[in-house]
Design a protein around this motif. Sequence first.
Motif, PDB file in Angstrom:
ATOM      1  N   SER A 187      -4.364   7.635  10.437  1.00  0.00           N
ATOM      2  CA  SER A 187      -3.331   8.629  10.726  1.00  0.00           C
ATOM      3  C   SER A 187      -3.468   9.140  12.151  1.00  0.00           C
ATOM      4  O   SER A 187      -2.482   9.292  12.871  1.00  0.00           O
ATOM      5  CB  SER A 187      -3.437   9.816   9.764  1.00  0.00           C
ATOM      6  N   SER A 208       6.342  -3.134   2.003  1.00  0.00           N
ATOM      7  CA  SER A 208       7.129  -1.912   1.763  1.00  0.00           C
ATOM      8  C   SER A 208       6.394  -0.940   0.843  1.00  0.00           C
ATOM      9  O   SER A 208       6.614   0.261   0.897  1.00  0.00           O
ATOM     10  CB  SER A 208       8.480  -2.280   1.140  1.00  0.00           C
ATOM     11  N   ASP A 209       5.484  -1.457   0.039  1.00  0.00           N
ATOM     12  CA  ASP A 209       4.724  -0.567  -0.840  1.00  0.00           C
ATOM     13  C   ASP A 209       3.822   0.332   0.007  1.00  0.00           C
ATOM     14  O   ASP A 209       3.123  -0.128   0.910  1.00  0.00           O
ATOM     15  CB  ASP A 209       3.867  -1.405  -1.797  1.00  0.00           C
ATOM     16  N   ALA A 210       3.845   1.613  -0.268  1.00  0.00           N
ATOM     17  CA  ALA A 210       3.146   2.591   0.556  1.00  0.00           C
ATOM     18  C   ALA A 210       1.645   2.316   0.634  1.00  0.00           C
ATOM     19  O   ALA A 210       1.040   2.386   1.707  1.00  0.00           O
ATOM     20  CB  ALA A 210       3.399   3.998   0.022  1.00  0.00           C
ATOM     21  N   GLU A 211       1.054   1.988  -0.501  1.00  0.00           N
ATOM     22  CA  GLU A 211      -0.386   1.733  -0.533  1.00  0.00           C
ATOM     23  C   GLU A 211      -0.741   0.496   0.285  1.00  0.00           C
ATOM     24  O   GLU A 211      -1.660   0.504   1.097  1.00  0.00           O
ATOM     25  CB  GLU A 211      -0.854   1.543  -1.989  1.00  0.00           C
ATOM     26  N   GLU A 247       0.936  -0.835   2.591  1.00  0.00           N
ATOM     27  CA  GLU A 247       1.263  -0.600   3.995  1.00  0.00           C
ATOM     28  C   GLU A 247       0.067   0.010   4.729  1.00  0.00           C
ATOM     29  O   GLU A 247      -0.389  -0.499   5.754  1.00  0.00           O
ATOM     30  CB  GLU A 247       2.475   0.329   4.088  1.00  0.00           C
ATOM     31  N   ILE A 248      -0.458   1.095   4.170  1.00  0.00           N
ATOM     32  CA  ILE A 248      -1.559   1.778   4.855  1.00  0.00           C
ATOM     33  C   ILE A 248      -2.816   0.896   4.871  1.00  0.00           C
ATOM     34  O   ILE A 248      -3.550   0.864   5.861  1.00  0.00           O
ATOM     35  CB  ILE A 248      -1.814   3.183   4.243  1.00  0.00           C
ATOM     36  N   PRO A 258       3.297   5.741   8.890  1.00  0.00           N
ATOM     37  CA  PRO A 258       3.182   5.177   7.536  1.00  0.00           C
ATOM     38  C   PRO A 258       3.481   6.227   6.465  1.00  0.00           C
ATOM     39  O   PRO A 258       3.178   7.405   6.649  1.00  0.00           O
ATOM     40  CB  PRO A 258       1.715   4.738   7.447  1.00  0.00           C
ATOM     41  N   GLN A 259       4.025   5.739   5.363  1.00  0.00           N
ATOM     42  CA  GLN A 259       4.431   6.667   4.289  1.00  0.00           C
ATOM     43  C   GLN A 259       3.262   7.467   3.735  1.00  0.00           C
ATOM     44  O   GLN A 259       3.377   8.631   3.397  1.00  0.00           O
ATOM     45  CB  GLN A 259       5.057   5.869   3.130  1.00  0.00           C
ATOM     46  N   ASN A 260       2.103   6.817   3.639  1.00  0.00           N
ATOM     47  CA  ASN A 260       0.979   7.460   2.968  1.00  0.00           C
ATOM     48  C   ASN A 260      -0.042   8.100   3.902  1.00  0.00           C
ATOM     49  O   ASN A 260      -1.100   8.507   3.463  1.00  0.00           O
ATOM     50  CB  ASN A 260       0.262   6.447   2.072  1.00  0.00           C
ATOM     51  N   ARG A 319      -1.016  15.661   1.954  1.00  0.00           N
ATOM     52  CA  ARG A 319      -0.505  14.475   2.612  1.00  0.00           C
ATOM     53  C   ARG A 319       0.717  14.768   3.473  1.00  0.00           C
ATOM     54  O   ARG A 319       0.831  14.324   4.598  1.00  0.00           O
ATOM     55  CB  ARG A 319      -0.164  13.408   1.572  1.00  0.00           C
ATOM     56  N   SER A 320       1.639  15.526   2.955  1.00  0.00           N
ATOM     57  CA  SER A 320       2.854  15.773   3.719  1.00  0.00           C
ATOM     58  C   SER A 320       2.589  16.724   4.876  1.00  0.00           C
ATOM     59  O   SER A 320       3.380  16.836   5.794  1.00  0.00           O
ATOM     60  CB  SER A 320       3.916  16.380   2.811  1.00  0.00           C
TER      61      SER A 320
END
Length: 578
Positions: A179, A228-231, A233-234, A194-196, A408-409
């Motif tokens: 991050s 595309s899956d968040a997990e 992806e990270i 990234p989403q996560n 997380r957010s």
Amino acid sequence: MINKINKEIKLFISSIDGIEKNSVSEICEKFKTSISESLKNGHITTNVCMIAGSILKSNPKKLATDLHKRISDLKIFENVDIAGPGFINITLKREDFLSTLNNIYEKNVNYGSSDFGEGKKVQIEFVSANPTGPLHVGHGRGAAYGDALSRILKNTGYEVEKEYYVNDAGRQIDILTASVIIRMLKKELNGFFPQNAYRGEYIEIIGEKFGEEIRFNEASNLINNLPSDAEDEINEIITSLKTKDLMIWNKVKNHSLSIIVELIKEDLSNFNVLFDEWFYESSLGSIKESNSEISSSITKLSKDGIGYKKDGAIWLNTESCGDDKHRVLVRKDGRATYFASDVAYHKNKIDRGFDKLINVWGADHHGYIKRIEASVEALGTSKDKLIVKLVQFANLFKKGKKIKMSTRSGDFYSLKDLIDDIGADAARFYYLSKQADQHLDFDLDLAKSDSKENIFYYIQYAHARIFSIEDKYKKTTKKQIASKTDIKNNSYSKCDELIHEISKFPNLVLKSSNSLQPHLIVFYLRDLSQLFHSFYNDNHVLSESEENIELIMFCLGGVKQTIANGLGLLGITPMKKM
RNA sequence: GCGCCUGUAGCUCAGCUGGAUAGAGCAACUGCCUUCUAAGCAGUGGGUCAGGAGUUCGAAUCUCUUCAGGCGCGCCA
């Protein structure tokens, strides 16, 4: 005095015709002699006749009549009564009753403490939040609970060590590191995130230290063709960042970790919570080193046959404690699970020689208790040595609306926000105002309000009022409050309820310690404060006779001390003025 | 489905190693500031302790069961 009475009761029980030895010990184990709930029932009360009646299958009232005679004949009490179904209620002589106050003055700040724990070593591990961001209000509850508990245990004669377990070895830290790096590459990546990954503002602040250091050739490759899956992806981002420049990765990782741990320490210190030990998961070593703690604990379990290999993975048989399935320690790809670290960590704790281990966990971990208990047993220690206390989530309400939180957010109400908002003392108080393992609705507007519903101020107000009377007393009479006064035969009885109430305090602290429930102290303090406020309204202290004022001031001093000591056990500073 | 937690006054909760008439606060209604801090006090009304069964001299408390709500059940951490 209670010991004296119990001695007499035991003599009485043994002297009952034809009684068996077993029954004597059973009765002696079960009966209770205690300070009565209310003065209506005398000062001291015992239920021994009802217990004995039930065990001996005889009439409690008949037993009570005999015991009553025996105790009356001692002639050391003002009055002895039989009441209700067979209680014996004892009223102390005035002099003995008032001597409670002297006791408080002698013990002072130690009033309420005891040596019940006999110096046994207890370790409390609490908070232990993942070091991926500042603490939020959910962690605050665990912090307040663990800290209050440790104060209470210390006060009842245990040697207590507070420990924070830092999960610095897992995937969460990888996500944190990624991050930070991605955030620093904001421009190169056209703002991609990234989403996560963690989004909080602190991520950016942590990264700023590196400035130009974080530069990669063709950085944009990082984000090409991501799943595309968040997990997934990270995961992919973590892998490619490590491959690209492991040195930078490690530098950022270590830096981020130390910054966040400092951040957490600061939050806790502002909350008056100080830990004795910070235990890093990474110190348990890696599964790849054969002599690391994590490896050797797995070796030990395998030797004992409780750990075993199956489908390429290493498992632990955890069914001994009622766990419903066996758990994996080492995955088939050779990586250790989080559970393996935890087993090694608990082995480490056990080896440090504590008599008792208390883990304070978030309630969402309750499914984890059985397997960790099983692992403790597997390591050759009774699982009774380990106590897991669950702390439920706290919901915060502001203007009737629930405040949302998610690390997380990055959009959350942090513990620091809470402390800034209502102060550390009020926050601790409300966290502790309900049993830890139950849901808590925390109303911020109430915590700031100035009504009686705000128990925190209600109690503080009682303390402050006494302080203020004392101040006035000293100024108008030019006298000091007697440190010990001759009050043996003072018949002024309007403070009796207060005296009786504060005499319950030591036993209450013990109960709170034995049951690991700090909230009992909160409710006790509320009751005591209510008695005081009532007394205060009905009686104008400073216009009493000189002799009575002396007793009243002496008594109120005891109330003040008791409130201060009670708040102290909760880690809260009593107010002198409001 | 299995496991853990919860259900007490209109609301928020105490009380739970069995014990005396089930308690507070809020909300509603009544009173109390020329006297030590009214962030306070006194009073009135409000209960099938979720339902049922059992153990006991005695159950809100222990056991069983039904119902309702929350959470947890990964070779995640």
